[in-house]
Motif scaffolding. Structure first.
Motif: not given
Lengths: 382, 382
Positions: A247-248, A280, A299-301
């Motif tokens: 989720t992040g 995420f 930030v792209d999981v």
């Protein structure tokens, strides 16, 4: 300004500043010379090459001692209380690399007591079920059954209790409270437990090397303080970052939120659904915007997992990064790359796991190292 | 007004007011009906007849359960850290009487960890020496080797640790501090230890009866609180007073002041010298005064010991009391009676002890009960 993140052996909250954690914990970053030296011993997994394993204590000494033929040994573990996720397997993957490359013994503690003490509603009977599951997942990693010993605290306690007494006598309530955040409401089993986690640091009279996520460091700080008094080298560590949840980028993956974690037992369909629904994304809100402005791989999981430990090929990672950033690669496409990689990995893992049951006896009792360890009585005699 | 005496599991100070202790600890005095019932089962030793064993918890229930053929079992112990004195043997003497009369199993814990945790300078190696000594002294009491199991914590820990986990989870730091006087300087081994002392209360699914000096009561209070939750009857106790030191009526005998204690290993000459030199006398300062005014048997340690547990013959005790009080019996003569009794007892004990080595294996491993107990895994399965 208060910390925006928090890391202790039971909890990881917020966006972890790993540089700062090294300072806070007083560990050392794996610098370029050490990194090069490590990689010089043999082809390393992506997680080590890309510094997902990023911090250490005295790992340089362990390598020097190896070079001088004094050797070292490995120690890691897994506290059973639920299903294992892909983050849980990483210390074992690294341990396997160390074992393959250095040919050393590996001790794997299964503390089938710790979570019983720590979690109110958890029974020993439930834990014993998870123990069986976890041991199969661990064996599936492919260790040398004659150089690897898997032991459960409650089963192996006869061999551990005397050294644990020696350790426990040197840790008082004040220290346990300060290091582990215990308080007067903590039960006396949990208060004693750190002694049992420290015992294996002294299973051999060589340097112990512990691969584990950095949140476990407090245990080894005490072990390091005690080592000299017992006539042992200070245990060395290699610390990983945390695998972020689907989720992040904040916190760490947790099996208790199974839809935010990829479990080692997940089917291809489950993986596809979880990643598609929950991962995420660093993409833009519209396709046109994404093509024009590009996504944010940082930030792209999906990208983060691929880079951290799943995609072995450096060129592929580089290309994924560039293509995502330029807008050429879409979020759905990045997710598909992750899904394929995960399912490839899980397919191999689950196949190996299906063969693991017949090896349990070797790792626990009848392998060369296991057999020797059942005669272990007390580190004072080593 | 502050207490003039203090009693806890590690220290007995001052002139103990035993009536008040019963109130303070919340135990029950052995009243006349219970005392008569106890004595009705078989000829009891002086210490029981004369109420040196004076307090209890639920002992009446244990006897009722015996009468109803439900039975009970015995549990006592000895923490090794020095030579045993004649006070240390009394719980074992009483346990033997119970075993002979009721035909029940007896479990004897040798906590070879407790004093290591409690005493700064004491090593496990020193303790292990005392363990060997103490076990011989205990065996010399003459238990049934098929109904008695002697076990050391560090050796028997595999069988004890799982039930200890269940117990430890229910005792937090607050409770341990309140009951045992622990503080944040207490080491985590000592903090955990009470769980191990409580485990044997649940070795059989019958009522446990524990003969011990009353200072050990705190351990059993916690055991009693936990018993119901585990589906076991609350352990019963029978509590003794303390054997006063040779030097007077305050505190209790201690091996660490060996010249104030009669050790089980003392020779007749040592006994004679210690009693003659150190035994506090209730006599008058001059012979003439003594003859005229009489002595005070109530503070005369020689008489107190004879009455409490050494002289079996009630008529003799009565006469000693009267003759001393009247002045007919001199302090030196009273001491001589004590010396003879002690040397008689120690002579028999030492002779039995010399034969004890060949029985160790039976009590620890190969006797009927011992063999069964090595298969003990967890009270949850009983």
């Amino acid at each position: 300004m208060p910390d925006a993140f928090e890391v202790n052996p039971w909890e990881v909250k917020g966006l972890v500043d790993y540089e700062r954690l090294v300072t806070q914990f007083g560990t050392q970053k794996i610098d370029e010379p050490l990194h090069r030296k490590l990689l010089s011993y043999g082809k390393a997994p992506a997680a080590l090459r890309r510094k997902f394993w990023y911090s250490h204590r005295d790992l340089n000494f362990a390598l020097q001692e190896f070079d001088r033929k004094q050797g070292f040994f490995l120690y890691t573990g897994r506290a059973p209380s639920g299903p294992m996720h892909i983050g849980h397997i990483l210390p074992f993957t690294l341990a396997k690399w160390f074992q393959d490359v250095f040919g050393v013994n590996l001790y794997i503690e299964i503390p089938d007591d710790e979570k019983f003490f720590a979690k109110q509603g958890l029974s020993l009977e439930q834990i014993d079920q998870w123990v069986k599951d976890d041991i199969l997942d661990i064996i599936a990693v492919g260790f040398d059954p004659n150089k690897t010993f898997i032991f459960q605290d409650r089963e192996f306690i006869k061999q551990m209790y005397t050294p644990a007494c020696r350790i426990a006598k040197r840790i008082n309530g004040n220290l346990a409270k300060a290091v582990f955040g215990f308080n007067d409401g903590t039960n006396i089993g949990h208060l004693f437990y750190p002694a049992l986690q420290i015992v294996p640091c002294f299973f051999e009279k060589k340097r112990c090397v512990i691969p584990a996520a950095i949140d476990q460091d407090p245990y080894w700080r005490i072990a390091r303080d005690l080592a000299g008094g017992f006539g042992f080298p200070k245990p060395a560590q290699i610390h990983s970052k945390f695998v972020v949840p689907l989720t992040g980028m904040e916190g760490k993956m947790s099996s208790s939120e199974a839809h935010h974690a990829i479990l080692l037992s997940d089917s291809p369909a489950e993986v596809k659904e979880k990643v598609t629904k929950h991962a995420f994304s660093g993409g833009r809100t519209t396709l046109a915007e994404h093509r024009k402005l590009g996504g944010n791989p940082d930030v792209d999981v999906a990208f983060q997992w691929l880079q951290a430990f799943l995609e072995e090929d450096d060129a592929v990672v580089k290309k994924l990064y560039a293509d995502y950033k330029s807008g050429k690669l879409l979020s759905g496409e990045m997710k598909q790359v992750l899904i394929d990689k995960l399912n490839g990995f899980l397919g191999r893992h689950q196949k190996a796991r299906a063969q693991a049951a017949k090896l349990v006896d070797k790792f626990k009792y009848s392998g060369k190292l296991a057999k020797r360890m059942w005669d272990f009585s007390d580190m004072a005699n080593r």
